[in-house]
Each structure stands twice: as C-alpha cells, then as structure tokens.
Write an enzyme that holds these catalytic residues in place. Structure first.
Site, PDB file in Angstrom:
ATOM      1  CD  GLU B  67      56.930  16.706  44.539  1.00 25.05           C
ATOM      2  OE1 GLU B  67      57.533  15.611  44.624  1.00 25.05           O
ATOM      3  OE2 GLU B  67      57.121  17.496  43.606  1.00 25.05           O
ATOM      4  CG  HIS B 136      53.890  20.179  33.355  1.00 28.56           C
ATOM      5  ND1 HIS B 136      54.428  19.327  32.431  1.00 28.56           N
ATOM      6  CD2 HIS B 136      54.789  20.237  34.361  1.00 28.56           C
ATOM      7  CE1 HIS B 136      55.607  18.889  32.853  1.00 28.56           C
ATOM      8  NE2 HIS B 136      55.844  19.418  34.024  1.00 28.56           N
TER       9      HIS B 136
END
Lengths: 77, 343
Positions: B67, B136
């Site tokens: 990322e 998550h």
C-alpha cells in the site's frame, strides 16, 4: 402465458446451494427480456439472473432465500 | 427525469460505484483505477467489476500488496496530471501506508503553496457486522475526518454512491471515499436492502459537503452516516409506533461537514441522538454534539446522546460483535432514557 424465472444451471460447478442476495427489479415491475433481475451468491461469488421474457415480474423467492440450480424464483407474465 | 415507475433501475452500491468509475473513465482519459484484486477479480467488494474488460490493464491496474508503494504512486500520478482512483482494500490497513495518505496526499497542495493539486480518490471499505475481526471491521471515520487536507464521504445508498464517486473523481482535492461493506449488496457481508435503490444511468453529481434530511420528524433528530442511517431509519419506524416523530439526517460527507443542516434539524426537534459505528470517544458523535452545543444550547430540550461502538477492539465472536454494534433498539433505548431524564 407466464414464463418462469429460474436459477441458471450453468453458472457454477456441482450442486452447491446459492442465496439470492439482491433483487434489482421490483415485484410488479415491467421488465424487458435480458434485463438484470437479481444477483445470487455461491461461496462469495456473485452471479446474475436476467429476464427470460418481456412482461410483468412477480417475485416468488425473496432476497436471502436459499435456492438451487433450476429453482423457480419468479414469474414473468 | 426518469420515471421511477416504468424505468426503475435498482443498483447495489457496488454496481453504482463501478458505473460511476466507468463513465468518468470514458469521459476523461486521465482517470485510472489501481489497487489489490481490482482487475479481473473485480474488487473483493464488487466495486470494480467489468472495468478491466472495457479499459484494459493499463487503466485498471492490479497492484502487489504494497500500500505504501501504490498509494504514494497515486499521489505522484495525481500531481503529474492524472486522476487516480486508488483502493485501500480495508480501511484497517491504513497503518502501513498512512504517511502516503496524510503527509503526502492530504498536504502536498498546501506544501506546494497551491502550485500542485492532488486530484485523487482513495476508496476504502469500512464497517463490520459479519465476524471478520478487529483488523477488518473498523470504520475509522473520525481518524480520517480529523486530519486536514482531505475531503471525506461515505454513502448510505446506491444513488448517493454513484453521484459521490463522480463528484470525487472530478474534485481537484483528494477525497477519501469510505464505503460500508454491509451496504455493498454482496451477501456474505450482510445485506441491507435499503441501500439498493433506483439509480439513474446518466452521470450526475451528489454534492460533497451537503447532508440530507432523509426522513422528516418533529420530536428528535437522529444523525448518522452510511450504516448508521439505516439503523436510524429503523429506529424511527419503531418510535413512530409509539407516536414519536423522529427526523433522520444522513451526513453523506464528514469533510466538509454540513453543520447547518444538523443545527436546523435540532432547532426544530430540540433533541439529538448521534449514531456511529466508529468508536465512541473522540469521533463523529462528539463532533456533531459539539456542533450543536457550541452554536446555541438554548435549542436543546434534553442532553444529547450518542449510540456508537464502545471503545474496545472489535470482537471476532458473532455474539460479542453484535452486542457492541449500534442498532435500532439501542437508538430507541437512548430516546427513552432521554425522555426519562426530562421527567
């Protein structure tokens, strides 16, 4: 004459159950052949159900219903 | 205007996001999409389905799990004239790439004295409810909205999802586009039928920074965003059974925040409950309550209340996560407690 909307038999392998995740057309709505009607899910993969004919949609299996290949989920008349 | 009776076109948020990206990519060759599993797989939340078939792998770029690398690359591309839409698959993963987001993406316009702009969209999934544990399932709205330099939006339905994505891509400032997984229409993430709504095929913009009154009422104002709007609407239905008229405000955007719409609603109802799936402390709920209190406390008939996620890591066990999440019953209970305190 009414035409059944059925779960296609050629979208996935084996005899796995599916769930109707979304109806993208409403009960009583006029639809055209080939229009996207619903999404069904098998093991996190989504598949599309399209209209087999022109006419007015009647939904017989609501969202969240568990279905199998060939099951009737609606009717177009 | 489309006639909704004869030309109904219901889309999930996932489809609405993909449609907006496709239309902007047709219109503007500088728009491209980048992220993990966004190519042939179509995005794990379905929001890039079909794009690679139409636009190819140069404009729909699958990235490695890096990322920092690809979000930094998007910042550079944006400053060099492109309009990237880059995906951080789960907002929870911001920990590995926050320098790229808040020191580069958010600040380079300011650092360059306005000589460069960073017209990029960072789209990222938020929210839980489907037992995917604490790395998550977070919302982190407050974390992103707190830091200057980024616009922040989060749609509650497909109509807004499409119009906000179009607006975000055309925006010359960086926009963080936070979409709640439980509203995507993906089934395995939970299903919220209220998010799948009529969505016009032609392109249109939903203004960033404008809240919407999605249900009018006179006794209490319920403020939320994304999934919080649906919880508030369900609570309003339950309250209506007891003759209580609740107004529901969908914030739509966190930055800029439409404080006027919130204040106008509370001026009418005199009562405020803020609903948020982000953590209780230092977040959206406190900001909304301060927005009202610092303006004119005289409008309030009762102390405001908040229904948010408790300040604990999000549990994996279904019963424990569901216990923590905001829901309609908790909102109704907050209203009852407010009534009791009023005497």
């Amino acid at each position: 004459m009414a035409t059944d909307v059925t779960v296609p038999t050629d979208l996935w392998e084996g005899d796995l159950e599916a769930v109707i995740t979304n109806w993208l057309a409403s009960d009583g709505q006029a639809v055209k052949q080939g229009a996207l009607l619903a999404e069904i899910m098998v093991e996190k993969s989504q598949f599309e159900v399209t209209a087999p004919a022109d006419g007015t949609l009647t939904i017989t299996q609501a969202a969240d219903a568990i279905v199998r290949k060939g099951d009737t989920i609606g009717r177009i008349g | 205007m489309l006639d909704q009776q004869t030309n109904e076109r219901r889309l999930t948020i996932a489809r609405a996001m993909a449609e907006a990206m496709a239309q902007e990519m047709r219109r503007d060759p500088s728009v491209f999409v980048m992220g993990e599993d966004i190519g042939p797989f179509g995005g794990i939340f379905g929001n890039t389905r079909g794009l690679i078939d139409e636009f190819g792998k140069d404009r729909v770029r699958d990235t490695p799990i890096s990322e920092t690398g690809f979000i930094s690359a998007a910042v550079g591309a944006a400053m060099d004239g492109m309009r990237p839409v880059v995906e951080l698959m789960f907002v929870d993963f911001f920990g590995v790439c926050f320098d790229a987001i808040y020191n580069q993406m958010a600040k380079n316009t300011y650092f360059s004295g306005g000589n460069s702009s960073v017209p990029m969209v960072l789209m990222t999934s938020t929210g839980g409810g489907y037992s995917d544990a604490g790395q998550h399932s977070q919302c982190l709205y407050g974390t992103f909205a707190h830091l200057p330099g980024m616009k922040v939006v989060s749609p509650s339905n497909a109509y807004d999802a499409k119009g906000l994505m179009t607006a975000a891509i055309r925006e010359d400032n960086p926009v963080v586009y936070m979409y709640h997984k439980g509203l995507q229409g993906m089934g395995w993430l939970g299903t919220e039928p209220g998010a799948t709504v009529h969505t016009p095929e032609e392109d249109y913009v939903v203004e960033i920074g404008k809240a919407k009154v999605v249900r009018e009422g006179s006794d209490v104002t319920l403020v939320g965003l994304a999934m919080g709007v649906h919880n508030a609407l369900k609570a309003a239905d339950k309250l209506a059974e007891d003759g209580v008229s609740a107004e529901v405000v969908d914030l739509v955007s966190l930055v800029p925040l439409d404080r006027e719409t919130v204040r106008a609603s509370v001026a009418k109802t005199g009562r405020l409950i803020v609903v948020d799936e982000d953590y209780h402390s230092y977040g959206v709920t406190g900001e909304i309550i301060a927005t009202v209190c610092e303006h004119d406390i005289g409008k309030l008939k009762a102390a405001p209340a908040r229904v948010a996620f408790p300040d604990v890591p999000i549990p994996y066990a279904r019963n424990m996560e569901q216990f923590c999440l905001p829901n309609a019953d908790k909102i109704v209970a907050a209203y009852r407690a407010m009534q009791k305190a009023e005497g």
